[in-house]
Design an enzyme around this catalytic site. Structure first.
Site, mmCIF file in Angstrom:
data_model
loop_
_atom_site.group_PDB
_atom_site.id
_atom_site.type_symbol
_atom_site.label_atom_id
_atom_site.label_comp_id
_atom_site.label_asym_id
_atom_site.label_seq_id
_atom_site.Cartn_x
_atom_site.Cartn_y
_atom_site.Cartn_z
ATOM 1 N N GLU A 131 -3.437 -132.707 -28.612
ATOM 2 C CA GLU A 131 -4.217 -133.326 -29.393
ATOM 3 C C GLU A 131 -3.693 -134.204 -30.050
ATOM 4 O OE1 GLU A 131 -8.167 -130.901 -26.874
ATOM 5 O OE2 GLU A 131 -7.325 -129.632 -28.894
ATOM 6 N N CYS A 184 1.622 -123.618 -28.864
ATOM 7 C CA CYS A 184 2.552 -122.666 -29.980
ATOM 8 C C CYS A 184 2.682 -121.306 -29.582
ATOM 9 C CB CYS A 184 1.708 -122.527 -31.222
ATOM 10 S SG CYS A 184 2.151 -121.555 -32.547
ATOM 11 N N GLY A 244 1.161 -126.775 -32.777
ATOM 12 C CA GLY A 244 2.266 -125.893 -33.269
ATOM 13 C C GLY A 244 2.611 -125.965 -34.057
ATOM 14 N N GLU A 245 4.018 -124.870 -34.290
ATOM 15 C CA GLU A 245 4.467 -124.799 -36.407
ATOM 16 C C GLU A 245 5.369 -125.891 -37.040
ATOM 17 O OE1 GLU A 245 6.220 -124.391 -39.306
ATOM 18 O OE2 GLU A 245 4.170 -123.254 -39.080
ATOM 19 N N HIS A 282 -3.943 -116.683 -45.861
ATOM 20 C CA HIS A 282 -4.429 -116.127 -45.005
ATOM 21 C C HIS A 282 -4.376 -114.535 -44.773
ATOM 22 C CE1 HIS A 282 -5.051 -119.772 -43.173
ATOM 23 N NE2 HIS A 282 -3.686 -119.279 -42.130
ATOM 24 N N CYS A 291 -9.820 -126.710 -38.240
ATOM 25 C CA CYS A 291 -8.309 -125.668 -38.350
ATOM 26 C C CYS A 291 -8.428 -124.982 -37.238
ATOM 27 C CB CYS A 291 -8.239 -125.365 -39.532
ATOM 28 S SG CYS A 291 -7.189 -124.357 -39.695
#
Length: 344
Positions: free
Chosen positions: A90, A111, A157-158, A213, A335
């Site tokens: 996406e 991921c 993904g990272e 976070h 996000c």
């Protein structure tokens, strides 16, 4: 980057194999990036033999990603792309009132890092995208008359876990191809130290965003298992080195989770984390992000008043902080919401 690794290298090699002059490759790239021609058959300025060879190698279209589903909101468009092997990714396009257009693209199919608040990981990890698949997401928008004002690697993904990332950035910043300024590109990471270090050396002007976070090592390890491999303390040292070397601001993303990471103690710990780091500490900026709910996680949305209070606490301590204005949550394009299993 080897000349034949990406499609653009292969295009140049095909022209060379046909013993065509160098300007034919230049005509080809201008047809793509100046005239926005996606179909090789329509590039009439090129010799027929070259057009046929390109179609035989790549198919009729320049872009290798196929849009199969689209959702629109007032300022966001989310696209589901199918790749040549049937995998799906996406990407999101955002349009701002001033006419500025920004695009959030994916670097992996799924991921593997399992951040508890993110829907993408629930789909599992399939594979890395190639540099062409990464940049072809942008080609689709470009061929459909969008302006590529800014790009963020904040999709699925990272980015730093994909070795193809840096080849993709080379394509995006190549003045004969996309021609984007490094400062128009942002790469988001959960804290992959080798990737940050490589970015510092190779693309020092690319914007860097770090997903924090939680300021507490133990809680961050619970929310984000990557913290066990790359502890917060070590990541922060690497970010310090990045700022010292580049003189560029680092954005620290912080998703507000009700009852989890929104306490006064968390705010004070963030202040402690960013204070007394050095003369460059003012170049850290906290980006507070309202949590976007999904059916893949059980976390709760924090009220806007509580987020503003959290932000105020940081600002009173002279910490640069803002609350992110988000678009696309109503179509699961914000996000932490990208997850192609929700589509079709």
């Amino acid at each position: 980057m080897k000349q034949t690794k990406t499609k653009y290298g292969k295009m140049k090699q095909i022209a060379s194999n046909l013993k065509l002059p160098d300007y034919r490759y230049e005509q080809l790239t201008k047809a793509i990036f100046h005239q926005r021609i996606d179909n090789f058959h329509d590039m009439h300025i090129l010799p027929k033999a070259l057009r046929i060879a390109l179609v035989n190698e790549f198919g009729k279209n320049v872009s290798s990603v196929t849009p199969i589903f689209s959702q629109d909101s007032k300022q966001a468009q989310k696209l589901l792309f199918e790749l040549t092997d049937g995998e799906r990714i996406e990407a999101v396009g955002l349009k701002y009132k001033q006419g500025w257009e920004s695009f959030c693209i994916s670097s992996q199919c799924g991921c593997s890092f399992g951040c508890r608040f993110c829907a993408t990981g629930s789909a599992g990890f399939k594979r890395n995208l190639t540099a062409d698949e990464i940049t072809d997401q942008l080609l689709y928008f470009y061929f459909n008359d969008h302006r590529l004002n800014s790009i963020s690697f904040m999709g699925m993904g990272e980015a730093f876990a994909n070795p193809e990332l840096f080849d993709a950035v080379k394509i995006l910043t190549d003045q004969n191809l996309f021609g984007l300024s490094q400062r128009r590109i942002t790469i988001s990471t959960i804290g992959i130290i080798p990737g940050i270090q490589r970015l510092t050396k190779e693309f020092p002007q690319v914007n860097l965003a770090f997903s924090l976070h939680s300021p507490f090592e133990s809680q961050r390890s619970d929310l984000m298992p990557i913290n066990k491999r790359f502890p917060l303390n070590e990541v922060m040292k690497t970010l310090d080195e990045h700022i010292i070397h580049t003189g560029r601001r680092v954005f620290i993303a912080y998703i507000m989770l009700e009852g989890i990471n929104d306490s006064k103690e968390h705010a004070e710990a963030i202040i402690g984390l960013l204070r007394n780091r050095g003369s460059w500490e003012h170049l850290y900026h906290i980006d507070l992000i309202p949590y976007n709910s999904t059916d893949k996680t059980t976390f709760k949305f924090q009220s806007s008043s509580a987020i503003k209070q959290f932000c105020s606490t940081l600002k009173k301590a002279s910490i640069s902080a803002t609350v992110r204005t988000q678009f696309g949550s109503e179509i699961s394009a914000a996000c932490g919401q990208l997850c192609y299993e929700n589509e079709l």
